[in-house]
Write a protein that holds these residues in place. Structure first.
Motif, PDB file in Angstrom:
ATOM      1  N   PRO A  75       1.985   0.392  18.279  1.00  0.00           N
ATOM      2  CA  PRO A  75       0.692   0.435  18.570  1.00  0.00           C
ATOM      3  C   PRO A  75       0.359   0.082  20.183  1.00  0.00           C
ATOM      4  N   ARG A  76      -0.386   0.935  20.896  1.00  0.00           N
ATOM      5  CA  ARG A  76      -0.508   0.672  22.422  1.00  0.00           C
ATOM      6  C   ARG A  76      -1.397  -0.558  22.763  1.00  0.00           C
ATOM      7  N   HIS A  77      -2.200  -1.017  21.698  1.00  0.00           N
ATOM      8  CA  HIS A  77      -2.876  -2.368  21.888  1.00  0.00           C
ATOM      9  C   HIS A  77      -2.114  -3.625  21.675  1.00  0.00           C
ATOM     10  N   LEU A  78      -0.731  -3.454  21.291  1.00  0.00           N
ATOM     11  CA  LEU A  78      -0.024  -4.316  20.955  1.00  0.00           C
ATOM     12  C   LEU A  78       1.105  -4.683  21.849  1.00  0.00           C
ATOM     13  N   THR A  79       0.972  -5.639  22.825  1.00  0.00           N
ATOM     14  CA  THR A  79       1.799  -5.931  23.827  1.00  0.00           C
ATOM     15  C   THR A  79       3.057  -6.495  23.193  1.00  0.00           C
ATOM     16  N   TRP A  80       4.225  -6.343  24.115  1.00  0.00           N
ATOM     17  CA  TRP A  80       5.349  -7.081  23.718  1.00  0.00           C
ATOM     18  C   TRP A  80       5.179  -8.665  23.363  1.00  0.00           C
ATOM     19  N   ARG A  81       4.328  -9.307  24.260  1.00  0.00           N
ATOM     20  CA  ARG A  81       4.200 -10.805  24.023  1.00  0.00           C
ATOM     21  C   ARG A  81       3.454 -10.983  22.828  1.00  0.00           C
ATOM     22  N   GLU A  82       2.451 -10.241  22.488  1.00  0.00           N
ATOM     23  CA  GLU A  82       1.730 -10.394  21.287  1.00  0.00           C
ATOM     24  C   GLU A  82       2.659 -10.050  20.082  1.00  0.00           C
ATOM     25  N   PHE A  83       3.505  -9.147  20.208  1.00  0.00           N
ATOM     26  CA  PHE A  83       4.504  -8.813  19.127  1.00  0.00           C
ATOM     27  C   PHE A  83       5.450  -9.823  18.619  1.00  0.00           C
ATOM     28  N   GLU A  85      10.523  -8.278   8.359  1.00  0.00           N
ATOM     29  CA  GLU A  85       9.340  -8.818   9.034  1.00  0.00           C
ATOM     30  C   GLU A  85       8.984  -8.007  10.367  1.00  0.00           C
ATOM     31  N   VAL A  86       9.885  -7.285  10.969  1.00  0.00           N
ATOM     32  CA  VAL A  86       9.458  -6.654  11.935  1.00  0.00           C
ATOM     33  C   VAL A  86       8.474  -5.302  11.499  1.00  0.00           C
ATOM     34  N   ASN A  87       9.128  -4.599  10.718  1.00  0.00           N
ATOM     35  CA  ASN A  87       8.163  -3.458  10.089  1.00  0.00           C
ATOM     36  C   ASN A  87       6.922  -3.952   9.757  1.00  0.00           C
ATOM     37  N   ALA A  88       6.905  -5.112   9.051  1.00  0.00           N
ATOM     38  CA  ALA A  88       5.424  -5.739   8.670  1.00  0.00           C
ATOM     39  C   ALA A  88       4.483  -5.803   9.693  1.00  0.00           C
ATOM     40  N   VAL A  89       5.195  -6.553  10.896  1.00  0.00           N
ATOM     41  CA  VAL A  89       4.263  -6.935  11.775  1.00  0.00           C
ATOM     42  C   VAL A  89       3.861  -5.468  12.597  1.00  0.00           C
ATOM     43  N   LEU A  90       4.692  -4.534  12.754  1.00  0.00           N
ATOM     44  CA  LEU A  90       4.221  -3.111  13.374  1.00  0.00           C
ATOM     45  C   LEU A  90       3.275  -2.310  12.381  1.00  0.00           C
ATOM     46  N   GLU A  91       3.513  -2.606  11.194  1.00  0.00           N
ATOM     47  CA  GLU A  91       2.503  -1.907  10.392  1.00  0.00           C
ATOM     48  C   GLU A  91       1.070  -2.381  10.117  1.00  0.00           C
ATOM     49  N   HIS A  92       0.877  -3.837  10.201  1.00  0.00           N
ATOM     50  CA  HIS A  92      -0.189  -4.441  10.043  1.00  0.00           C
ATOM     51  C   HIS A  92      -0.772  -4.075  11.595  1.00  0.00           C
ATOM     52  N   ALA A  93      -0.164  -4.250  12.627  1.00  0.00           N
ATOM     53  CA  ALA A  93      -0.958  -3.673  13.693  1.00  0.00           C
ATOM     54  C   ALA A  93      -1.310  -2.403  13.880  1.00  0.00           C
ATOM     55  N   ALA A 146      -2.333  -0.872  11.361  1.00  0.00           N
ATOM     56  CA  ALA A 146      -3.455  -0.856  10.416  1.00  0.00           C
ATOM     57  C   ALA A 146      -4.707  -1.117  10.927  1.00  0.00           C
ATOM     58  N   GLU A 147      -4.613  -2.322  11.840  1.00  0.00           N
ATOM     59  CA  GLU A 147      -5.844  -2.597  12.578  1.00  0.00           C
ATOM     60  C   GLU A 147      -6.305  -1.723  13.728  1.00  0.00           C
ATOM     61  N   ALA A 148      -5.223  -1.009  14.216  1.00  0.00           N
ATOM     62  CA  ALA A 148      -5.622  -0.021  15.302  1.00  0.00           C
ATOM     63  C   ALA A 148      -6.278   1.206  14.378  1.00  0.00           C
ATOM     64  N   ALA A 149      -5.937   1.633  13.479  1.00  0.00           N
ATOM     65  CA  ALA A 149      -6.448   2.686  12.564  1.00  0.00           C
ATOM     66  C   ALA A 149      -7.725   2.172  11.966  1.00  0.00           C
ATOM     67  N   GLN A 150      -8.059   0.931  11.669  1.00  0.00           N
ATOM     68  CA  GLN A 150      -9.466   0.616  11.359  1.00  0.00           C
ATOM     69  C   GLN A 150     -10.385   0.554  12.111  1.00  0.00           C
ATOM     70  N   ALA A 151     -10.074   0.044  13.225  1.00  0.00           N
ATOM     71  CA  ALA A 151     -10.710   0.110  14.545  1.00  0.00           C
ATOM     72  C   ALA A 151     -11.344   1.481  15.008  1.00  0.00           C
ATOM     73  N   PRO A 173      -7.876   6.324   8.431  1.00  0.00           N
ATOM     74  CA  PRO A 173      -7.211   5.953   7.349  1.00  0.00           C
ATOM     75  C   PRO A 173      -5.964   5.119   7.751  1.00  0.00           C
ATOM     76  N   SER A 174      -5.730   3.912   6.829  1.00  0.00           N
ATOM     77  CA  SER A 174      -4.727   3.031   7.011  1.00  0.00           C
ATOM     78  C   SER A 174      -3.446   3.501   6.577  1.00  0.00           C
ATOM     79  N   PRO A 175      -2.393   3.235   7.570  1.00  0.00           N
ATOM     80  CA  PRO A 175      -0.967   3.784   6.937  1.00  0.00           C
ATOM     81  C   PRO A 175      -0.429   3.049   6.110  1.00  0.00           C
ATOM     82  N   ILE A 176      -0.860   1.811   5.843  1.00  0.00           N
ATOM     83  CA  ILE A 176      -0.449   0.802   4.621  1.00  0.00           C
ATOM     84  C   ILE A 176      -1.520   0.534   3.798  1.00  0.00           C
ATOM     85  N   GLU A 177      -1.061   0.488   2.502  1.00  0.00           N
ATOM     86  CA  GLU A 177      -2.272   0.240   1.574  1.00  0.00           C
ATOM     87  C   GLU A 177      -1.567  -0.681   0.487  1.00  0.00           C
ATOM     88  N   ALA A 178      -2.194  -1.551  -0.009  1.00  0.00           N
ATOM     89  CA  ALA A 178      -2.180  -2.307  -1.159  1.00  0.00           C
ATOM     90  C   ALA A 178      -2.878  -1.855  -2.276  1.00  0.00           C
TER      91      ALA A 178
END
Length: 356
Positions: free
Chosen positions: A6-14, A271-279, A281-286, A290-295
């Motif tokens: 996601p564009r809003h997720l910088t490498w430092r934040e990742f 863990e890498v996949n989970a961090v990127l998919e959660h990020a 999902a946050e961008a999609a919600q904002a 629709p979120s790409p990950i669903e529980a």
């Protein structure tokens, strides 16, 4: 479509999020548990794999090719244990496919996959909502799928190598072909590992998300696993003296350490996949998308009404753990500085009360 950061997720934040997840999910401890389950399930898996490969009509040399390819992928001491066990299995007559021993071997081999499932649930921060029979059935199905993919892939490698050798011999470039094929086997092995990891990252965690063969976690785990295995093999052969320290069980210790590194890298990919998919999902919600990950067991943050007590208990434990993570530390209230007049009046009241 390949997964993009996601564009809003910088490498430092990742890397910050990844480090926090590694600490909170106790990745090193989970890797140690995974190494034990891998060791516990390795030899039953080899028994099931050899038995299944014997019944594949187009993979007669797949087991031999697999043993040959394990040479550069495992330390020599660990490979000696696996090779001896495989040779003893291959030398025996073909057992019947439906036997109690084979079913027990399949069940034991699936324990490593089931432990990997629990580690991926921690990576995605979700409780396990599926019933016991479904999770264990999923572990068995994934074990059978891996048992089919591995010999079939090695059979295709073997068949492709023979076809290429025949073509190179007629074109008078046999020496060049051998050099090219020796290097081409490494990316083919990486693709095989990536395929198995992509299936595990897709189906094992208790979330719904799209399947991606070239997911960042699968690519990173495959390449990092090959490099780490090569580095660990060089260390054991040139610097490590496990036979001196551990005696006759030095080979077992090397095998266990290699399985620990394998589990650690595979969990890190999840863990890498989970961090990127959660990020994502946050961008999609904002953005109101629709979120790409669903529980699927959660509706607006609460569990579905129709669920077993085990599901609800797992959810409330997960919710309490999430609340403990999110709650800030409570600081003691700051002491209010009294004015000189208030301090003198308080001292007079205390002196008056002491006289009475």
């Amino acid at each position: 479509m390949p997964f993009r950061k996601p564009r809003h997720l910088t490498w430092r934040e990742f890397f910050r999020r990844l480090w926090v997840e590694i600490e909170e999910d106790a990745v090193t401890e989970c890797a140690a548990q995974l190494a034990f389950y891998f060791l516990f399930s390795l030899f039953p898996f080899l028994f099931f794999l050899v038995t299944l490969a014997a019944y594949l009509p187009f993979a007669p040399g797949a087991v031999d090719a697999m043993v040959e390819r394990l040479g550069p992928l495992m330390p020599a001491d660990a490979l000696q244990l696996v090779r001896g066990h495989l040779e003893s299995l291959v030398s025996e007559s073909q057992p019947r496919l439906i036997t109690l021993g084979l079913l027990v071997a399949l069940w034991s081999a699936s324990r490593g996959v089931d432990a990997f499932r629990r580690a991926l649930n921690l990576a995605y921060d979700v409780p396990e909502y599926r019933p016991y029979w479904k999770t264990q059935g999923l572990a068995i199905v994934m074990t059978v799928a891996g048992s089919l993919v591995i010999p079939l892939a090695f059979a295709l490698f073997l068949l492709g190598g023979r076809v290429g050798e025949w073509a190179a011999e007629h074109l008078h470039v046999l020496n060049v072909y051998h050099v090219v094929w020796s290097w081409l086997r490494w990316p083919l092995t990486a693709c095989l590992v990536m395929l198995v990891l992509a299936l595990c990252y897709w189906r094992l965690p208790a979330v719904r998300h799209r399947y991606q063969f070239l997911s960042p976690g699968a690519v990173l785990a495959s390449v990092l696993w090959l490099l780490t295995t090569w580095g660990f093999t060089q260390y054991v052969e040139h610097f490590g003296r496990y036979n001196v320290t551990y005696g006759s069980i030095g080979g077992v210790v090397v095998l266990l350490l290699w399985l620990y590194l394998t589990g650690l890298i595979f969990i890190l990919g999840g863990e890498v996949n989970a961090v990127l998919e959660h990020a994502e999902a946050e961008a999609a919600q904002a953005a109101g998308k629709p979120s790409p990950i669903e529980a699927p067991h959660l509706v607006a943050g609460v569990p579905r009404e129709r669920g077993s007590g085990r599901e609800r208990l797992a959810f409330w434990r997960w919710r309490r753990r999430m609340a403990e993570r999110a709650s800030p530390e409570v600081e003691p209230p700051a002491k209010v500085q009294e004015s000189p007049d208030e301090g003198s009046r308080r001292e007079e009241r205390e002196e008056h009360s002491s006289l009475h």
